[in-house]
Motif scaffolding. Structure first.
Motif, short mmCIF file in Angstrom:
data_model
loop_
_atom_site.label_atom_id
_atom_site.label_comp_id
_atom_site.label_asym_id
_atom_site.label_seq_id
_atom_site.Cartn_x
_atom_site.Cartn_y
_atom_site.Cartn_z
N ASP A 27 0.84 -1.19 0.00
CA ASP A 27 0.00 0.00 0.00
C ASP A 27 0.88 1.24 0.00
O ASP A 27 2.04 1.21 0.41
N ALA A 29 0.70 5.11 1.50
CA ALA A 29 0.01 6.08 2.36
C ALA A 29 1.00 7.19 2.70
O ALA A 29 2.14 6.91 3.07
N LEU A 30 0.56 8.44 2.54
CA LEU A 30 1.40 9.61 2.81
C LEU A 30 2.73 9.53 2.06
O LEU A 30 3.80 9.82 2.60
#
Length: 202
Positions: A27, A29-30
């Motif tokens: 994944d 994220a940020l």
């Protein structure tokens, strides 16, 4: 010469290609890529990430334990302990978070990656000391932050805030002694000011 960081999507694609079916989840994220692998594939995945073209994570810059027992206020249903490593590729200017869940809550165990990145040595000892996570293959797995006779693992969510024992210097015996904790647990209620004109305010 200016080196620009590789876009996270490029890093993600390179990691997926290198690890193949060893990836359980990946994944972004940020702007950071996190890849989850199983405990049985953890060491092999780390070796691949160290040398595979497009990955080349030469440095392990951090490793820590995580206790998920109170995650989402107890609504989480899954393995209790995880090990999270942060990897850095100097040559490609990219970062990766590598995550593995220990399969046994009663005896959390994952492979040591100290033979791949020797910076893991003290980090793994810290995770062992504070969380009780065992790193199989580590050749010097002993406590690093707590005292010699310490019992338990203080970063586990079920470890009491006061601990189990306290240490003090005994002048009569001229030495340090251990004894059961004498701190009484109490709940502190904040004082609420209700005066209508407190501090000259109307």
């Amino acid at each position: 010469m200016t080196t620009f960081a590789i876009h996270p999507e490029v890093t993600k694609a390179a990691v997926e290609a290198a690890l193949g079916d060893k990836v359980k989840d990946i994944d972004i994220a940020l702007n950071e890529v996190t890849v989850l692998v199983s405990a049985q594939n953890y060491h092999a995945a780390a070796e691949i990430l160290r040398t595979a073209p497009g990955c080349q994570f030469e440095q392990l810059i951090d490793l820590c334990g995580v206790d998920y027992s109170e995650y989402k206020e107890g609504a989480y249903d899954g393995p209790r302990y995880a090990v999270v490593s942060h990897l850095l590729s100097i040559s490609l200017n990219q970062r990766l978070r590598l995550k593995v869940m220990a399969s046994d809550d009663d005896m959390p165990l994952v492979a040591s990656v100290n033979d791949i990145w020797n910076s893991a040595n003290w980090f793994e000892r810290e995770a062992f000391d504070l969380f009780g996570i065992i790193f199989e293959g580590h050749d010097d797995l002993r406590r690093i932050l707590t005292d010699y006779g310490f019992i338990g693992h203080p970063f586990r969510k079920d470890f009491p805030m006061t601990g189990h024992v306290e240490m003090r210097y005994d002048a009569e015996q001229a030495r340090v002694v251990y004894q059961p904790v004498t701190i009484e647990a109490r709940e502190i209620t904040p004082r609420i000011i209700r005066e209508d004109k407190y501090g000259g305010l109307q």
